[in-house]
Design a protein around this motif. Structure first.
Motif, PDB file in Angstrom:
ATOM      1  N   SER A 142       0.808  -1.226   0.000  1.00  6.57           N
ATOM      2  CA  SER A 142       0.000   0.000   0.000  1.00  6.57           C
ATOM      3  C   SER A 142       0.841   1.275   0.000  1.00  6.57           C
ATOM      4  O   SER A 142       0.307   2.367  -0.180  1.00  6.57           O
ATOM      5  CB  SER A 142      -0.905   0.011   1.241  1.00  6.57           C
ATOM      6  N   GLY A 143       2.154   1.140   0.227  1.00  6.47           N
ATOM      7  CA  GLY A 143       3.007   2.322   0.316  1.00  6.47           C
ATOM      8  C   GLY A 143       3.100   2.885   1.722  1.00  6.47           C
ATOM      9  O   GLY A 143       3.793   3.884   1.960  1.00  6.47           O
ATOM     10  N   LEU A 144       2.422   2.251   2.680  1.00  3.57           N
ATOM     11  CA  LEU A 144       2.476   2.720   4.063  1.00  3.57           C
ATOM     12  C   LEU A 144       3.805   2.396   4.745  1.00  3.57           C
ATOM     13  O   LEU A 144       4.068   2.889   5.847  1.00  3.57           O
ATOM     14  CB  LEU A 144       1.334   2.085   4.872  1.00  3.57           C
ATOM     15  N   ILE A 145       4.620   1.583   4.091  1.00  3.50           N
ATOM     16  CA  ILE A 145       5.868   1.141   4.721  1.00  3.50           C
ATOM     17  C   ILE A 145       6.803   2.316   4.975  1.00  3.50           C
ATOM     18  O   ILE A 145       7.586   2.306   5.932  1.00  3.50           O
ATOM     19  CB  ILE A 145       6.568   0.054   3.858  1.00  3.50           C
ATOM     20  N   VAL A 184      17.877  -0.660  13.970  1.00  3.04           N
ATOM     21  CA  VAL A 184      16.545  -0.450  13.393  1.00  3.04           C
ATOM     22  C   VAL A 184      16.544  -0.991  11.967  1.00  3.04           C
ATOM     23  O   VAL A 184      17.449  -0.702  11.183  1.00  3.04           O
ATOM     24  CB  VAL A 184      16.173   1.043  13.383  1.00  3.04           C
ATOM     25  N   ASN A 185      15.519  -1.768  11.638  1.00  5.99           N
ATOM     26  CA  ASN A 185      15.410  -2.338  10.299  1.00  5.99           C
ATOM     27  C   ASN A 185      14.961  -1.297   9.285  1.00  5.99           C
ATOM     28  O   ASN A 185      14.111  -0.451   9.585  1.00  5.99           O
ATOM     29  CB  ASN A 185      14.386  -3.488  10.300  1.00  5.99           C
ATOM     30  N   LEU A 186      15.522  -1.395   8.087  1.00  2.00           N
ATOM     31  CA  LEU A 186      15.070  -0.582   6.961  1.00  2.00           C
ATOM     32  C   LEU A 186      14.475  -1.510   5.909  1.00  2.00           C
ATOM     33  O   LEU A 186      15.147  -2.426   5.425  1.00  2.00           O
ATOM     34  CB  LEU A 186      16.231   0.200   6.346  1.00  2.00           C
ATOM     35  N   SER A 187      13.236  -1.278   5.531  1.00  2.00           N
ATOM     36  CA  SER A 187      12.597  -2.068   4.482  1.00  2.00           C
ATOM     37  C   SER A 187      13.084  -1.607   3.110  1.00  2.00           C
ATOM     38  O   SER A 187      13.753  -0.579   2.983  1.00  2.00           O
ATOM     39  CB  SER A 187      11.084  -1.944   4.577  1.00  2.00           C
ATOM     40  N   ALA A 188      12.706  -2.358   2.087  1.00  2.00           N
ATOM     41  CA  ALA A 188      13.219  -2.094   0.743  1.00  2.00           C
ATOM     42  C   ALA A 188      12.844  -0.710   0.233  1.00  2.00           C
ATOM     43  O   ALA A 188      13.694   0.046  -0.247  1.00  2.00           O
ATOM     44  CB  ALA A 188      12.709  -3.167  -0.225  1.00  2.00           C
ATOM     45  N   ARG A 189      11.566  -0.351   0.339  1.00  2.00           N
ATOM     46  CA  ARG A 189      11.124   0.903  -0.260  1.00  2.00           C
ATOM     47  C   ARG A 189      11.756   2.130   0.408  1.00  2.00           C
ATOM     48  O   ARG A 189      12.258   3.019  -0.282  1.00  2.00           O
ATOM     49  CB  ARG A 189       9.598   0.997  -0.241  1.00  2.00           C
ATOM     50  N   LEU A 228      20.026  11.887  19.367  1.00  2.00           N
ATOM     51  CA  LEU A 228      20.785  10.652  19.564  1.00  2.00           C
ATOM     52  C   LEU A 228      22.117  10.734  18.815  1.00  2.00           C
ATOM     53  O   LEU A 228      22.130  11.059  17.622  1.00  2.00           O
ATOM     54  CB  LEU A 228      19.991   9.446  19.057  1.00  2.00           C
ATOM     55  N   PRO A 229      23.238  10.424  19.473  1.00  2.00           N
ATOM     56  CA  PRO A 229      24.519  10.381  18.760  1.00  2.00           C
ATOM     57  C   PRO A 229      24.472   9.341  17.636  1.00  2.00           C
ATOM     58  O   PRO A 229      23.975   8.231  17.842  1.00  2.00           O
ATOM     59  CB  PRO A 229      25.525   9.978  19.849  1.00  2.00           C
ATOM     60  N   ALA A 230      24.972   9.691  16.469  1.00  2.00           N
ATOM     61  CA  ALA A 230      24.905   8.798  15.309  1.00  2.00           C
ATOM     62  C   ALA A 230      25.561   7.449  15.591  1.00  2.00           C
ATOM     63  O   ALA A 230      25.123   6.419  15.070  1.00  2.00           O
ATOM     64  CB  ALA A 230      25.558   9.466  14.099  1.00  2.00           C
ATOM     65  N   ALA A 231      26.600   7.440  16.423  1.00  2.00           N
ATOM     66  CA  ALA A 231      27.317   6.192  16.714  1.00  2.00           C
ATOM     67  C   ALA A 231      26.459   5.175  17.455  1.00  2.00           C
ATOM     68  O   ALA A 231      26.792   3.987  17.488  1.00  2.00           O
ATOM     69  CB  ALA A 231      28.574   6.499  17.527  1.00  2.00           C
ATOM     70  N   LEU A 232      25.342   5.627  18.039  1.00  2.00           N
ATOM     71  CA  LEU A 232      24.466   4.714  18.770  1.00  2.00           C
ATOM     72  C   LEU A 232      23.321   4.189  17.909  1.00  2.00           C
ATOM     73  O   LEU A 232      22.451   3.478  18.402  1.00  2.00           O
ATOM     74  CB  LEU A 232      23.894   5.401  20.014  1.00  2.00           C
ATOM     75  N   LEU A 233      23.333   4.545  16.628  1.00  2.00           N
ATOM     76  CA  LEU A 233      22.300   4.052  15.701  1.00  2.00           C
ATOM     77  C   LEU A 233      22.923   3.103  14.685  1.00  2.00           C
ATOM     78  O   LEU A 233      23.930   3.419  14.060  1.00  2.00           O
ATOM     79  CB  LEU A 233      21.639   5.209  14.960  1.00  2.00           C
ATOM     80  N   GLU A 234      22.312   1.942  14.551  1.00  2.00           N
ATOM     81  CA  GLU A 234      22.735   0.978  13.535  1.00  2.00           C
ATOM     82  C   GLU A 234      21.525   0.664  12.653  1.00  2.00           C
ATOM     83  O   GLU A 234      20.470   0.279  13.160  1.00  2.00           O
ATOM     84  CB  GLU A 234      23.260  -0.308  14.192  1.00  2.00           C
ATOM     85  N   LEU A 235      21.669   0.873  11.349  1.00  2.00           N
ATOM     86  CA  LEU A 235      20.594   0.579  10.410  1.00  2.00           C
ATOM     87  C   LEU A 235      20.842  -0.777   9.777  1.00  2.00           C
ATOM     88  O   LEU A 235      21.963  -1.094   9.370  1.00  2.00           O
ATOM     89  CB  LEU A 235      20.515   1.674   9.343  1.00  2.00           C
ATOM     90  N   GLU A 236      19.796  -1.541   9.687  1.00  2.00           N
ATOM     91  CA  GLU A 236      19.912  -2.944   9.274  1.00  2.00           C
ATOM     92  C   GLU A 236      19.132  -3.192   7.988  1.00  2.00           C
ATOM     93  O   GLU A 236      17.952  -2.845   7.892  1.00  2.00           O
ATOM     94  CB  GLU A 236      19.367  -3.816  10.405  1.00  2.00           C
ATOM     95  N   ILE A 237      19.808  -3.764   6.994  1.00  2.00           N
ATOM     96  CA  ILE A 237      19.138  -4.176   5.760  1.00  2.00           C
ATOM     97  C   ILE A 237      19.441  -5.640   5.524  1.00  2.00           C
ATOM     98  O   ILE A 237      20.435  -6.178   6.031  1.00  2.00           O
ATOM     99  CB  ILE A 237      19.582  -3.332   4.544  1.00  2.00           C
TER     100      ILE A 237
END
Length: 228
Positions: A63-66, A95-100, A120-129
Motif C-alpha cells: 500500500s506504500g504505508l511502509i 533499526v530495520n530498513l525495508s526495501a522501499r 541521539l549520537p549517530a554512533a548509537l544508531l545501527e541501520l539494518e538491511i
C-alpha cells in the motif's frame, strides 16, 4: 475484503498511536552484558490484539504505508534510546530498513533529520538491511551505505547466509555487523557438524574486522557454541 479492512486499520494505526516498539537485547558473548538492542515493531490492534510485523508489514509494502511506518519506527527508537542515555544507560539501537524506504532518494536527509531532532549520537544508531536487499542493486546500495556511514551511522547486514549474494560485497560494503540468520542458530547442538557453517561465517567476518551477531539464540548450548 479482509486485506482492505486490514489496510484501512493500518492507516488509522499510525494516527491512533497503536504501533509500538519492543527491544530485543543483543548480548556480548563473553561478558554477557547487553551492548545493544534491536527495535522490533508491534501493532496493538484494538480487536486482533498484539500483532507481529509478519502479520501486517506485507500490507504496508503493497500500500506504500511502509515509508511512514519505517520512519516512525526509526524516530521512536532514536527518541526512546536517547531518553535512556539521559538516564545514564548507553546502548546502541538497531533499526530495520525495508526495501522501499532504503530506495528513497531522501533517505540520507531523513536519517540525518531524525538524529538532529532526537539528539541521539549517530554512533548509537545501527541501520539494518537484508542481504538480499543489499544485492538487488549493489552499486546503488554501496553509494547509499557509504553516505549513511558518512553520517556516523553503523550498518548491519541481516539474514546473512540466506541470500544470493557474492562474498566479495563483504569487502566493498562499509559493513559493521553481520547477523547470522536464526535458521543456522536454531540447528546448533553440541557435537553437531552443522556448527561448521556458522563457524566459517564468523571466521570470515572477523578476518574482515566485522562484528557478528547470532540471531535467535534461545538455548545455552547455542550460546556456548557460538561463543566458542
Amino acid at each position: 475484503l479482509e486485506q482492505l479492512s486490514l489496510e484501512n486499520d493500518l492507516r488509522r494505526a499510525l494516527a491512533n498511536e497503536e504501533l509500538c516498539l519492543y527491544y530485543q537485547p543483543i548480548l556480548d558473548s563473553h561478558s554477557g552484558r547487553i551492548e545493544a538492542v534491536e527495535a522490533l515493531l508491534r501493532w496493538r490492534h484494538p480487536k486482533r490484539g498484539l500483532m507481529g510485523p509478519s502479520e501486517f508489514l506485507w500490507i504496508g509494502e503493497q500500500s506504500g504505508l511502509i515509508n511512514p511506518i519505517d520512519f516512525w519506527a526509526l524516530r521512536t527508537a532514536c527518541r526512546e534510546v536517547c531518553t535512556w542515555l539521559k538516564d545514564g544507560v548507553e546502548v546502541r539501537v538497531t533499526v530495520n530498513l525495508s526495501a522501499r524506504p532504503f530506495q528513497q532518494p531522501d533517505l540520507i536527509e531523513r536519517v540525518q533529520s531524525v538524529l538532529e531532532e532526537t539528539g541521539l549520537p549517530a554512533a548509537l544508531l545501527e541501520l539494518e538491511i537484508t542481504e538480499t536487499l543489499a544485492m538487488q542493486n549493489a552499486e546503488v546500495s554501496l553509494s547509499v551505505l557509504r553516505a549513511l556511514k558518512d553520517l556516523g551511522v553503523r550498518i548491519a547486514i541481516d539474514d546473512f547466509g540466506t541470500g544470493y549474494s557474492s562474498l566479495s560485497y563483504l569487502r566493498t560494503f562499509p559493513i559493521d555487523t553481520l547477523k547470522i540468520d536464526e535458521s543456522f542458530v536454531r540447528s546448533l547442538n553440541v557435537g553437531d557438524a552443522r556448527a561448521e557453517t556458522p563457524a566459517a561465517m564468523i571466521a570470515l567476518a572477523h578476518s574482515l574486522e566485522i562484528r557478528v551477531v547470532g540471531e535467535g539464540v534461545e538455548e545455552e548450548a547455542q550460546w556456548l557454541i557460538l561463543r566458542e
